[in-house]
Write a protein that holds these residues in place. Structure first.
Motif, PDB file in Angstrom:
ATOM      1  N   PHE A  67       5.138 -14.499   1.825  1.00 11.22           N
ATOM      2  CA  PHE A  67       6.078 -13.671   2.471  1.00 11.22           C
ATOM      3  C   PHE A  67       7.035 -13.180   1.546  1.00 11.22           C
ATOM      4  N   ALA A  68       7.593 -14.190   0.527  1.00  7.44           N
ATOM      5  CA  ALA A  68       8.365 -14.114  -0.353  1.00  7.44           C
ATOM      6  C   ALA A  68       7.953 -13.012  -1.632  1.00  7.44           C
ATOM      7  N   LEU A  69       6.657 -13.184  -1.757  1.00 10.94           N
ATOM      8  CA  LEU A  69       6.079 -12.030  -2.751  1.00 10.94           C
ATOM      9  C   LEU A  69       5.593 -10.925  -2.101  1.00 10.94           C
ATOM     10  N   GLY A  70       5.797 -10.775  -0.711  1.00 15.74           N
ATOM     11  CA  GLY A  70       5.389  -9.695  -0.178  1.00 15.74           C
ATOM     12  C   GLY A  70       4.191  -9.148  -0.017  1.00 15.74           C
ATOM     13  N   ASP A  71       3.270  -9.987  -0.107  1.00 16.48           N
ATOM     14  CA  ASP A  71       1.806  -9.758  -0.063  1.00 16.48           C
ATOM     15  C   ASP A  71       0.888 -11.020   0.840  1.00 16.48           C
ATOM     16  N   LYS A  72       0.552 -10.721   1.998  1.00 18.29           N
ATOM     17  CA  LYS A  72       0.116 -11.741   2.955  1.00 18.29           C
ATOM     18  C   LYS A  72      -1.326 -12.290   2.508  1.00 18.29           C
ATOM     19  N   ASN A  73      -1.974 -11.599   1.569  1.00 15.99           N
ATOM     20  CA  ASN A  73      -3.084 -11.739   0.918  1.00 15.99           C
ATOM     21  C   ASN A  73      -2.919 -12.429  -0.292  1.00 15.99           C
ATOM     22  N   SER A  74      -1.800 -12.808  -0.906  1.00 16.06           N
ATOM     23  CA  SER A  74      -1.456 -13.627  -2.065  1.00 16.06           C
ATOM     24  C   SER A  74      -2.361 -14.802  -2.220  1.00 16.06           C
TER      25      SER A  74
END
Length: 92
Positions: A67-74
């Motif tokens: 969420f913090a990175l803005g990528d749900k697939n990270s």
């Protein structure tokens, strides 16, 4: 969150798109105040510009990190979200 100390930097020339511009740090849990590390070090994405020996706050939970990175697939599990400038411990 985990109170930790930065014990190293990881250099990687090839990275996934989520962390292309981010710094990677090795962080180990530490005793607040003394900075004495214990337990194994983990790899964390640095969102705040920390340096070796800084005491930091680490979020080590996959969904919060993504969420913090803005990528749900990270694929990232841990991120550094704060550098501790001062710690006041009240004696009880």
């Amino acid at each position: 969150m985990i109170y930790s100390k930065v014990v190293g930097t990881v250099w990687a020339t090839e990275r996934g798109p989520t962390i292309q511009q981010a710094s990677l740090k090795l962080v180990a849990p530490c005793q607040p105040g003394t900075g004495i590390t214990y337990g194994p070090a983990i790899l964390a994405v640095d969102l705040v510009g920390c340096r070796k020996d800084d005491q930091v706050l680490v979020v080590y939970e996959g969904s919060s990190t993504r969420f913090a990175l803005g990528d749900k697939n990270s694929p990232c599990e841990a991120i550094v979200v704060g550098i501790v400038d001062r710690l006041d411990i009240e004696e009880t």
